[in-house]
Design a protein around this motif. Structure first.
Motif, mmCIF file in Angstrom:
data_model
loop_
_atom_site.group_PDB
_atom_site.id
_atom_site.type_symbol
_atom_site.label_atom_id
_atom_site.label_comp_id
_atom_site.label_asym_id
_atom_site.label_seq_id
_atom_site.Cartn_x
_atom_site.Cartn_y
_atom_site.Cartn_z
ATOM 1 N N TYR A 83 29.428 -0.512 -21.339
ATOM 2 C CA TYR A 83 29.548 0.445 -22.427
ATOM 3 C C TYR A 83 30.235 -0.208 -23.616
ATOM 4 C CZ TYR A 83 34.188 0.957 -20.283
ATOM 5 O OH TYR A 83 35.423 0.719 -19.746
ATOM 6 N N THR A 84 30.082 0.395 -24.784
ATOM 7 C CA THR A 84 30.637 -0.157 -26.008
ATOM 8 C C THR A 84 31.981 0.499 -26.324
ATOM 9 O OG1 THR A 84 29.557 1.495 -27.398
ATOM 10 C CG2 THR A 84 28.296 -0.494 -26.875
ATOM 11 N N LYS A 85 32.626 0.003 -27.398
ATOM 12 C CA LYS A 85 33.894 0.597 -27.834
ATOM 13 C C LYS A 85 33.685 2.041 -28.288
ATOM 14 C CE LYS A 85 34.782 -2.610 -30.831
ATOM 15 N NZ LYS A 85 35.477 -3.377 -31.894
ATOM 16 N N GLU A 86 32.525 2.316 -28.877
ATOM 17 C CA GLU A 86 32.240 3.676 -29.313
ATOM 18 C C GLU A 86 32.146 4.619 -28.113
ATOM 19 O OE1 GLU A 86 30.701 1.026 -30.448
ATOM 20 O OE2 GLU A 86 31.316 1.017 -32.556
ATOM 21 N N TYR A 100 36.165 18.300 -28.503
ATOM 22 C CA TYR A 100 35.307 17.146 -28.784
ATOM 23 C C TYR A 100 34.261 17.025 -27.688
ATOM 24 C CZ TYR A 100 33.948 12.432 -30.149
ATOM 25 O OH TYR A 100 33.243 11.339 -30.549
ATOM 26 N N GLN A 101 32.991 17.127 -28.060
ATOM 27 C CA GLN A 101 31.899 17.086 -27.106
ATOM 28 C C GLN A 101 31.320 15.672 -27.012
ATOM 29 O OE1 GLN A 101 31.020 19.688 -25.196
ATOM 30 N NE2 GLN A 101 32.652 20.895 -26.161
ATOM 31 N N VAL A 102 31.010 15.259 -25.806
ATOM 32 C CA VAL A 102 30.387 13.962 -25.577
ATOM 33 C C VAL A 102 29.277 14.158 -24.560
ATOM 34 C CG1 VAL A 102 32.000 13.329 -23.740
ATOM 35 C CG2 VAL A 102 30.821 11.531 -25.000
ATOM 36 N N SER A 103 28.204 13.402 -24.682
ATOM 37 C CA SER A 103 27.042 13.601 -23.816
ATOM 38 C C SER A 103 27.355 13.212 -22.380
ATOM 39 C CB SER A 103 25.854 12.780 -24.332
ATOM 40 O OG SER A 103 26.118 11.398 -24.200
ATOM 41 N N ASP A 104 26.660 13.876 -21.452
ATOM 42 C CA ASP A 104 26.831 13.568 -20.022
ATOM 43 C C ASP A 104 26.423 12.126 -19.724
ATOM 44 O OD1 ASP A 104 27.651 16.168 -19.661
ATOM 45 O OD2 ASP A 104 25.663 16.883 -19.048
ATOM 46 N N LYS A 105 25.453 11.625 -20.479
ATOM 47 C CA LYS A 105 24.991 10.256 -20.251
ATOM 48 C C LYS A 105 26.085 9.247 -20.570
ATOM 49 C CE LYS A 105 21.060 7.250 -21.339
ATOM 50 N NZ LYS A 105 19.811 7.112 -22.128
ATOM 51 N N THR A 106 26.826 9.490 -21.659
ATOM 52 C CA THR A 106 27.923 8.584 -22.016
ATOM 53 C C THR A 106 29.032 8.650 -20.987
ATOM 54 O OG1 THR A 106 27.421 8.773 -24.376
ATOM 55 C CG2 THR A 106 29.645 8.067 -23.783
ATOM 56 N N VAL A 107 29.366 9.874 -20.521
ATOM 57 C CA VAL A 107 30.408 10.029 -19.495
ATOM 58 C C VAL A 107 30.026 9.278 -18.231
ATOM 59 C CG1 VAL A 107 31.572 11.695 -18.009
ATOM 60 C CG2 VAL A 107 31.213 12.227 -20.413
ATOM 61 N N ALA A 108 28.776 9.459 -17.788
ATOM 62 C CA ALA A 108 28.331 8.778 -16.563
ATOM 63 C C ALA A 108 28.332 7.264 -16.751
ATOM 64 C CB ALA A 108 26.929 9.260 -16.193
ATOM 65 N N ARG A 109 27.961 6.814 -17.938
ATOM 66 C CA ARG A 109 27.906 5.371 -18.192
ATOM 67 C C ARG A 109 29.286 4.737 -18.088
ATOM 68 N NH1 ARG A 109 24.547 2.935 -23.290
ATOM 69 N NH2 ARG A 109 24.849 0.715 -22.887
ATOM 70 N N VAL A 110 30.299 5.384 -18.694
ATOM 71 C CA VAL A 110 31.655 4.837 -18.666
ATOM 72 C C VAL A 110 32.244 4.913 -17.260
ATOM 73 C CG1 VAL A 110 33.993 5.109 -19.568
ATOM 74 C CG2 VAL A 110 32.041 5.383 -21.088
ATOM 75 N N GLU A 111 32.085 6.052 -16.595
ATOM 76 C CA GLU A 111 32.689 6.225 -15.270
ATOM 77 C C GLU A 111 32.024 5.325 -14.232
ATOM 78 O OE1 GLU A 111 32.533 10.363 -14.378
ATOM 79 O OE2 GLU A 111 34.261 10.845 -15.666
ATOM 80 N N ASP A 112 30.713 5.158 -14.316
ATOM 81 C CA ASP A 112 30.031 4.269 -13.370
ATOM 82 C C ASP A 112 30.541 2.840 -13.501
ATOM 83 O OD1 ASP A 112 28.582 6.359 -12.425
ATOM 84 O OD2 ASP A 112 26.727 5.866 -13.486
ATOM 85 N N ARG A 245 11.767 -1.155 -19.950
ATOM 86 C CA ARG A 245 11.609 -0.865 -21.381
ATOM 87 C C ARG A 245 12.687 0.108 -21.860
ATOM 88 N NH1 ARG A 245 5.984 0.263 -24.358
ATOM 89 N NH2 ARG A 245 6.774 0.518 -26.464
ATOM 90 N N GLU A 246 12.976 1.106 -21.062
ATOM 91 C CA GLU A 246 14.013 2.075 -21.432
ATOM 92 C C GLU A 246 15.368 1.393 -21.581
ATOM 93 O OE1 GLU A 246 16.124 6.149 -19.675
ATOM 94 O OE2 GLU A 246 14.425 5.231 -18.642
ATOM 95 N N GLY A 247 15.674 0.485 -20.643
ATOM 96 C CA GLY A 247 16.937 -0.239 -20.743
ATOM 97 C C GLY A 247 17.022 -1.110 -21.981
ATOM 98 N N VAL A 248 15.901 -1.777 -22.320
ATOM 99 C CA VAL A 248 15.877 -2.622 -23.516
ATOM 100 C C VAL A 248 16.103 -1.791 -24.769
ATOM 101 C CG1 VAL A 248 14.370 -4.051 -24.960
ATOM 102 C CG2 VAL A 248 14.445 -4.428 -22.499
ATOM 103 N N ASN A 249 15.426 -0.649 -24.863
ATOM 104 C CA ASN A 249 15.580 0.196 -26.042
ATOM 105 C C ASN A 249 16.967 0.818 -26.127
ATOM 106 O OD1 ASN A 249 13.091 0.669 -27.870
ATOM 107 N ND2 ASN A 249 12.198 0.611 -25.826
ATOM 108 N N ASP A 250 17.570 1.130 -24.982
ATOM 109 C CA ASP A 250 18.941 1.649 -24.989
ATOM 110 C C ASP A 250 19.894 0.631 -25.613
ATOM 111 O OD1 ASP A 250 18.243 4.028 -23.902
ATOM 112 O OD2 ASP A 250 18.886 3.559 -21.862
ATOM 113 N N LYS A 251 19.769 -0.618 -25.195
ATOM 114 C CA LYS A 251 20.654 -1.658 -25.722
ATOM 115 C C LYS A 251 20.421 -1.875 -27.214
ATOM 116 C CE LYS A 251 21.072 -4.176 -21.347
ATOM 117 N NZ LYS A 251 20.795 -5.442 -20.631
ATOM 118 N N MET A 252 19.150 -1.863 -27.636
ATOM 119 C CA MET A 252 18.860 -2.083 -29.047
ATOM 120 C C MET A 252 19.393 -0.932 -29.899
ATOM 121 S SD MET A 252 15.114 -3.951 -29.214
ATOM 122 C CE MET A 252 14.200 -2.514 -28.670
#
Length: 338
Positions: A83-86, A100-112, A245-252
């Protein structure tokens, strides 16, 4: 240290470098700082594919010195996505401020990532490759004379990954077959596609983008190459390829969001990072894709309105700052006159 020195002298001839050996941590490693420009004025430039080639060369020379080492990539270990600093800042703020609302995807990404969870999608998509790397690691360790718990663990990881991969993919587990050099038998995969080398170069080029416009142009080239590759793949590889492809686009898109934040901050903006979902809504490269939902136009319009609001707010704050500067200057002039 001898291996690191040999690799740098071979890969970066004429460039000055310094090395630092860290043996006091759990993960023994060497830091290398290389001067970007050589004595002849030649600048050292490389992409991710070149960095992995350096890692391969480092591992090969380490084995020549009797050190059991295999160069691996992140997906070789089914690690969770970084995950990034953001992401980290948004996650931390949401923990302390319920407004302050944050997406479930970001929460799962940081916690994982923090809890070192395995990425189930990587196990399903690349389980065979991951197991093969661990089996090759065990073979290298055995050839170097490593015995005991470390060797047993490396062998067990490869077998366990194969079983998990087969179970989640609904297939029968297959034992790793080794060929001449002790490496695993190659498996049919889109990763061995002839266009993969050019695609890797294009993806690496996105890391060198300096502006959002340049990043979007590079993203368009990457997605064009992905479209061309998709049309030549068999149906059995389509699912794995779409996950890749999804992973590549996520990073970009993460890279694009960071560039937009830096540009906004440099232009005197409020300094707030644009949410990742907004960046994806307004900055997807324009290309014909039947998979896009019909509501994408409305989302894009809302995203543009939010961008305009952010720009207006930035201009307003800039005018307020200018007014305050003028008031301060007048006060200082009056004080000087008195």
């Amino acid at each position: 240290m001898a291996v690191a020195r040999a690799v740098l002298e071979e890969r970066a001839p004429g460039h000055k470098f310094v090395l630092a050996h860290h043996a006091e941590t759990k993960h023994v490693h060497i830091h290398a700082m290389v001067q970007a420009r050589s004595a002849d004025g030649e600048r050292l430039t490389f992409y991710k594919a070149d960095l992995h080639a350096w890692r391969e060369a480092y591992a090969e020379k380490a084995r020549e010195h009797g050190i059991a080492m295999v160069a691996t990539r992140r997906y070789d270990h089914a690690m969770s996505r970084p995950y990034t600093k953001e992401h980290a800042g948004a996650y931390k703020r949401a923990q302390h401020d319920a407004r302050y609302q944050v997406s479930d995807k970001t929460v799962a990404r940081v916690e994982d990532k923090q809890r070192s969870r395995m990425d189930s999608r990587l196990l399903v998509a690349n389980g065979g490759a991951i197991a093969g790397v661990w089996q090759r690691t065990a073979a290298v360790m055995r050839a170097a004379g490593v015995t005991g718990q470390a060797l047993t663990a490396a062998e067990a990881i490869g077998k366990n990954v194969l079983q998990i991969h087969a179970h989640r993919a609904g297939e029968k587990p297959a034992a790793g077959v080794f060929k001449d050099g002790g490496g695993p038998a190659p498996t049919s995969s889109f990763l061995s596609h002839p266009g993969m080398k050019e695609l890797t170069r294009l993806i690496g080029a996105t890391e060198m983008a300096q502006t959002p416009l340049e990043m979007r142009q590079k993203m368009a080239r990457v997605n064009q190459a992905l479209d061309q590759m998709r049309d030549t793949l068999p149906n059995a590889e389509q699912t794995r390829f779409e996950q890749y492809r999804e992973g590549v686009n996520d990073k970009m898109h993460d890279r694009l969001a960071r560039l937009q934040f830096e540009q906004q901050k440099g232009a005197g903006g409020a300094g707030e990072a644009a949410p990742e979902r907004d960046a994806r809504g307004r900055d997807l490269p324009s290309r014909d894709d039947t998979r896009q939902p019909e509501t994408s136009a409305r989302h894009a319009e809302k995203a543009r309105q939010r961008v305009q609001q952010q720009k207006d707010l930035a201009k307003q704050k800039g005018r307020q700052a200018d007014d305050q500067d003028r008031k301060t200057q007048r006060s200082q002039d009056n004080e000087y006159e008195r």
